[in-house]
Design a protein around this motif. Structure first.
Motif, mmCIF file in Angstrom:
data_model
loop_
_atom_site.group_PDB
_atom_site.id
_atom_site.type_symbol
_atom_site.label_atom_id
_atom_site.label_comp_id
_atom_site.label_asym_id
_atom_site.label_seq_id
_atom_site.Cartn_x
_atom_site.Cartn_y
_atom_site.Cartn_z
ATOM 1 N N ARG A 146 45.657 93.665 22.162
ATOM 2 C CA ARG A 146 45.280 92.584 21.252
ATOM 3 C C ARG A 146 45.337 91.207 21.912
ATOM 4 N NH1 ARG A 146 47.589 94.282 15.232
ATOM 5 N NH2 ARG A 146 46.107 95.999 14.932
ATOM 6 N N HIS A 147 45.798 91.159 23.157
ATOM 7 C CA HIS A 147 45.846 89.894 23.898
ATOM 8 C C HIS A 147 45.270 90.116 25.301
ATOM 9 C CE1 HIS A 147 48.919 89.604 20.749
ATOM 10 N NE2 HIS A 147 48.630 88.315 20.735
ATOM 11 N N PRO A 148 44.003 90.494 25.394
ATOM 12 C CA PRO A 148 43.422 90.907 26.678
ATOM 13 C C PRO A 148 43.246 89.770 27.674
ATOM 14 C CG PRO A 148 41.723 90.771 24.998
ATOM 15 C CD PRO A 148 43.037 90.588 24.285
ATOM 16 N N LEU A 149 43.281 88.518 27.232
ATOM 17 C CA LEU A 149 43.011 87.396 28.134
ATOM 18 C C LEU A 149 44.262 86.820 28.781
ATOM 19 C CD1 LEU A 149 40.291 85.499 26.074
ATOM 20 C CD2 LEU A 149 39.991 87.220 27.855
ATOM 21 N N ILE A 150 45.428 87.265 28.357
ATOM 22 C CA ILE A 150 46.666 86.748 28.945
ATOM 23 C C ILE A 150 46.860 87.331 30.341
ATOM 24 C CG2 ILE A 150 49.186 86.758 28.786
ATOM 25 C CD1 ILE A 150 48.990 86.474 25.839
ATOM 26 N N ARG A 151 47.115 86.448 31.303
ATOM 27 C CA ARG A 151 47.407 86.882 32.669
ATOM 28 C C ARG A 151 48.909 86.975 32.850
ATOM 29 N NH1 ARG A 151 44.028 87.487 36.447
ATOM 30 N NH2 ARG A 151 45.583 86.992 38.043
ATOM 31 N N MET A 152 49.341 87.999 33.583
ATOM 32 C CA MET A 152 50.762 88.251 33.751
ATOM 33 C C MET A 152 51.089 88.431 35.225
ATOM 34 S SD MET A 152 51.420 90.719 30.475
ATOM 35 C CE MET A 152 52.962 89.902 30.133
ATOM 36 N N ASN A 153 52.362 88.207 35.520
ATOM 37 C CA ASN A 153 52.859 88.394 36.879
ATOM 38 C C ASN A 153 54.120 89.237 36.803
ATOM 39 O OD1 ASN A 153 54.803 87.517 39.184
ATOM 40 N ND2 ASN A 153 52.764 86.956 39.910
ATOM 41 N N PHE A 154 54.145 90.337 37.536
ATOM 42 C CA PHE A 154 55.256 91.278 37.463
ATOM 43 C C PHE A 154 56.137 91.147 38.693
ATOM 44 C CE2 PHE A 154 57.112 95.628 37.632
ATOM 45 C CZ PHE A 154 57.677 95.648 36.366
ATOM 46 N N GLN A 236 46.292 83.227 25.743
ATOM 47 C CA GLN A 236 45.250 82.740 26.627
ATOM 48 C C GLN A 236 45.773 81.681 27.586
ATOM 49 O OE1 GLN A 236 41.679 81.706 24.543
ATOM 50 N NE2 GLN A 236 41.764 83.511 23.240
ATOM 51 N N GLN A 237 47.001 81.890 28.081
ATOM 52 C CA GLN A 237 47.580 81.034 29.096
ATOM 53 C C GLN A 237 48.107 81.909 30.208
ATOM 54 O OE1 GLN A 237 50.530 78.333 27.613
ATOM 55 N NE2 GLN A 237 49.269 77.610 25.916
ATOM 56 N N ASP A 238 48.212 81.330 31.406
ATOM 57 C CA ASP A 238 48.827 82.066 32.497
ATOM 58 C C ASP A 238 50.308 82.201 32.200
ATOM 59 O OD1 ASP A 238 46.496 82.320 33.801
ATOM 60 O OD2 ASP A 238 46.844 80.677 35.224
ATOM 61 N N GLY A 239 50.881 83.337 32.570
ATOM 62 C CA GLY A 239 52.306 83.538 32.364
ATOM 63 C C GLY A 239 52.882 84.390 33.455
ATOM 64 N N ASP A 240 54.207 84.301 33.618
ATOM 65 C CA ASP A 240 54.927 85.125 34.587
ATOM 66 C C ASP A 240 55.765 86.107 33.810
ATOM 67 O OD1 ASP A 240 53.930 83.713 36.717
ATOM 68 O OD2 ASP A 240 55.573 82.269 36.703
ATOM 69 N N LEU A 241 55.626 87.379 34.112
ATOM 70 C CA LEU A 241 56.481 88.397 33.530
ATOM 71 C C LEU A 241 57.653 88.586 34.475
ATOM 72 C CD1 LEU A 241 56.856 90.392 31.246
ATOM 73 C CD2 LEU A 241 55.751 92.103 32.652
#
Length: 249
Positions: A146-154, A236-241
């Motif tokens: 449901r949030h396909p545009l969020i970018r994540m960092n693992f 819809q923002q860049d984020g770090d996981l």
């Protein structure tokens, strides 16, 4: 004087903690609290994991019905795995409840029931003793789709879009030497819910198959508290996981 100041500070901290605790939406608060209390009870040896695990034979023949619930509440003894699971549970359950399920507590409870029942049915054939991790993966899967545009960092190693998160977690489990059956189960059930709720009703000739019972609506849907402060969901923002499972700008 110093004692009174210390007492006042402690009372203030306790009040602040209580206030923040009750700001957590009700379903997330109830489930997370139940998981923490169950683990604490095991650590203090009030109960044993052997009284909690999923065992169809004991459920059917000895009527130990509580195992249908307790098998979703225990994530192992205190350690990295427990902390990892609890943080992911709290984070993604809360973001779902405050995001696409905000004001729809009955629908959220119905998703819990759907996921719990289907995971339990699959658990009959998968030889899994504790089903909570599969349930968390289901929640993560629904949130990610449901949030396909969020970018994540693992862990600072991988950058990817949110829909890949469940598969990254499965790969992480594989690297740790754990079975991926639980992850596949959670992904499968999460996709079933996502397809029936979000995809099929929008297809030509499709219709909504998952209907929340009116009883649940009467029990859980209430006017929203005007003082309620939701957790900010960064869409819809860049984020770090990070290792704690949170996103940071």
């Amino acid at each position: 004087m110093a004692d009174s100041e210390a007492g006042a500070a402690a009372a203030g901290m306790a009040h602040s903690f209580t206030q923040e605790y009750f700001q957590i939406p009700v379903v997330t608060r109830a489930y997370t609290t139940a998981c923490v209390l169950t683990t604490a009870a095991v650590q203090l040896e009030f109960i044993s994991p052997f009284q909690l695990y999923f065992n169809p034979e004991l459920i059917i023949r000895r009527y130990q019905i509580w195992r249908l619930i307790t098998s979703f509440l225990f994530f192992g003894s205190l350690g990295f795995s427990f902390v990892f699971n609890i943080i992911f549970l709290y984070r993604y359950c809360r973001m779902l409840e405050e995001g696409c399920f905000r004001g729809r507590t009955a629908d959220f409870v119905f998703m819990f029931l759907f996921g719990g029942i289907v995971i339990t049915l699959f658990g009959l054939f998968a030889n899994i003793f504790f089903l909570g991790q599969a349930f968390i993966i289901m929640l993560v899967y629904v949130w990610s789709r449901r949030h396909p545009l969020i970018r994540m960092n693992f862990f600072g190693l991988l950058n990817f879009q949110a829909p890949f998160l469940p598969w990254v977690l499965m790969g992480f489990s594989l690297l740790l030497g754990n079975s991926i059956v639980v992850d596949l189960l959670g992904i499968s059930v999460g996709h079933m819910y996502y397809f029936l709720e979000d995809v099929f009703p929008n297809q030509p000739g499709g219709r909504k198959l998952l209907m929340t019972p009116e009883l649940l609506r009467a029990m859980f849907d209430r006017p929203e508290d005007p003082d309620y402060r939701p957790l900010l969901e960064e869409q819809q923002q860049d984020g770090d996981l990070q290792p704690n499972g949170e996103q940071h700008n």
